[in-house]
Scaffold this motif. Sequence first.
Motif, mmCIF file in Angstrom:
data_model
loop_
_atom_site.group_PDB
_atom_site.id
_atom_site.type_symbol
_atom_site.label_atom_id
_atom_site.label_comp_id
_atom_site.label_asym_id
_atom_site.label_seq_id
_atom_site.Cartn_x
_atom_site.Cartn_y
_atom_site.Cartn_z
ATOM 1 N N TRP A 48 -9.930 -14.580 -5.768
ATOM 2 C CA TRP A 48 -9.240 -14.299 -6.965
ATOM 3 C C TRP A 48 -9.236 -12.806 -7.709
ATOM 4 O O TRP A 48 -8.069 -13.043 -8.328
ATOM 5 C CB TRP A 48 -10.138 -15.115 -8.355
ATOM 6 C CG TRP A 48 -9.819 -14.817 -9.404
ATOM 7 C CD1 TRP A 48 -9.517 -13.925 -11.137
ATOM 8 C CD2 TRP A 48 -9.127 -15.929 -9.932
ATOM 9 N NE1 TRP A 48 -9.010 -14.256 -11.915
ATOM 10 C CE2 TRP A 48 -8.559 -15.297 -11.664
ATOM 11 C CE3 TRP A 48 -8.715 -17.032 -9.620
ATOM 12 C CZ2 TRP A 48 -7.889 -16.540 -12.862
ATOM 13 C CZ3 TRP A 48 -7.762 -18.343 -10.781
ATOM 14 C CH2 TRP A 48 -7.099 -17.690 -12.139
ATOM 15 N N LEU A 55 -1.979 -16.978 -10.059
ATOM 16 C CA LEU A 55 -1.420 -19.053 -10.777
ATOM 17 C C LEU A 55 -0.794 -18.568 -12.298
ATOM 18 O O LEU A 55 -1.641 -17.889 -12.770
ATOM 19 C CB LEU A 55 -2.999 -19.230 -11.452
ATOM 20 C CG LEU A 55 -3.421 -20.918 -11.269
ATOM 21 C CD1 LEU A 55 -3.439 -21.413 -9.931
ATOM 22 C CD2 LEU A 55 -5.437 -20.736 -11.645
ATOM 23 N N ARG A 58 -3.177 -21.233 -16.082
ATOM 24 C CA ARG A 58 -4.775 -20.465 -16.072
ATOM 25 C C ARG A 58 -5.532 -21.628 -16.785
ATOM 26 O O ARG A 58 -6.871 -21.511 -16.170
ATOM 27 C CB ARG A 58 -4.444 -20.036 -17.248
ATOM 28 C CG ARG A 58 -3.657 -18.107 -17.074
ATOM 29 C CD ARG A 58 -4.194 -17.588 -15.410
ATOM 30 N NE ARG A 58 -4.255 -16.739 -15.855
ATOM 31 C CZ ARG A 58 -4.104 -15.477 -14.543
ATOM 32 N NH1 ARG A 58 -4.872 -16.075 -13.589
ATOM 33 N NH2 ARG A 58 -4.195 -14.842 -14.414
ATOM 34 N N LYS A 60 -5.731 -24.444 -14.719
ATOM 35 C CA LYS A 60 -6.204 -24.354 -13.125
ATOM 36 C C LYS A 60 -6.989 -23.703 -12.246
ATOM 37 O O LYS A 60 -7.736 -23.656 -11.679
ATOM 38 C CB LYS A 60 -4.796 -25.088 -12.687
ATOM 39 C CG LYS A 60 -3.680 -25.570 -13.123
ATOM 40 C CD LYS A 60 -3.629 -27.451 -12.594
ATOM 41 C CE LYS A 60 -3.181 -28.364 -13.160
ATOM 42 N NZ LYS A 60 -3.104 -29.141 -13.231
ATOM 43 N N TRP A 64 -8.667 -24.156 -9.068
ATOM 44 C CA TRP A 64 -7.741 -23.161 -8.025
ATOM 45 C C TRP A 64 -9.637 -22.720 -7.188
ATOM 46 O O TRP A 64 -9.787 -22.231 -6.260
ATOM 47 C CB TRP A 64 -7.218 -22.121 -8.743
ATOM 48 C CG TRP A 64 -7.217 -21.089 -7.708
ATOM 49 C CD1 TRP A 64 -5.589 -21.107 -6.876
ATOM 50 C CD2 TRP A 64 -7.466 -19.643 -7.210
ATOM 51 N NE1 TRP A 64 -5.451 -19.756 -6.022
ATOM 52 C CE2 TRP A 64 -6.168 -19.040 -6.366
ATOM 53 C CE3 TRP A 64 -8.350 -19.541 -7.625
ATOM 54 C CZ2 TRP A 64 -7.267 -18.534 -5.894
ATOM 55 C CZ3 TRP A 64 -8.951 -17.665 -6.047
ATOM 56 C CH2 TRP A 64 -8.127 -17.348 -5.756
#
Length: 187
Positions: A48, A55, A58, A60, A64
Motif C-alpha cells: 500500500w 488507487l 478510496r 475500495k 485492495w
Amino acid sequence: MEIEVPSPSQEFDALVDQHYRALFSFGHSLTGNEHTAADLVQQTFFRWAEKGSQLRDRTKAKTWLFTTLHREFLQGLRREQRLVEFDNQEELPDERRAAAIEAVEALDAEAVTSALAEIEEVFRVPLGLFYLQEFAYAEIAELLDIPVGTVMSRLSRGKDRLRQRLLARRSSVAATPLPPRKEARRG
C-alpha cells in the motif's frame, strides 16, 4: 469552510488502525500461523505504501488490501513449491506447525481455525472472507475475480469439508481411550 485533507501518513495510519485486525485474522485463516499472518499483513501495508496512491477510488481500499494480502499469500505458496521442487528432498517435519496445531486444538474457536487451515485453499479463502471478515458474496466475487455463483458454490462445498474435518476430529478424540486412573494409596 475548508475541508481538511489528511496527509498520506495520516491516511496510512488510519488504514492500519481500521484494517489491521481483519487482515491479520484473514492471513491467519489462510496460513494457520500467527507469524506468517503478521508477515503477510506487513507486506500488504508495504505494498500500500508503494502503490496505494494509485488507487483512485478510496472507498475500495479495503478490497485492495484484502486482494493484495491474498495475492501475497499465493505468491508465497508458489515460492515454497518452487523451493520444494528445486530441493527435491524428503520434506522435513514442520515442528512449529505441529506445536501450533496442538495449542489450537485446546480451544473450540481455534479448533475451527485449525480445521479451516486444513481444507483446500479454493474453499478456505471464501470461507475466511465470508465468515471471519464478513464480506458479502459480491465483494468476495470481486476480490477473487470469480462469479458470485462460484462464491456461493465454494462456500457450500467448503462448509461441507470443514464440517467433515471437525467431525473427524471429534470422533478421533472420542475414540482415544483415557489413561487408567491412579489408585489412591491408603495409609
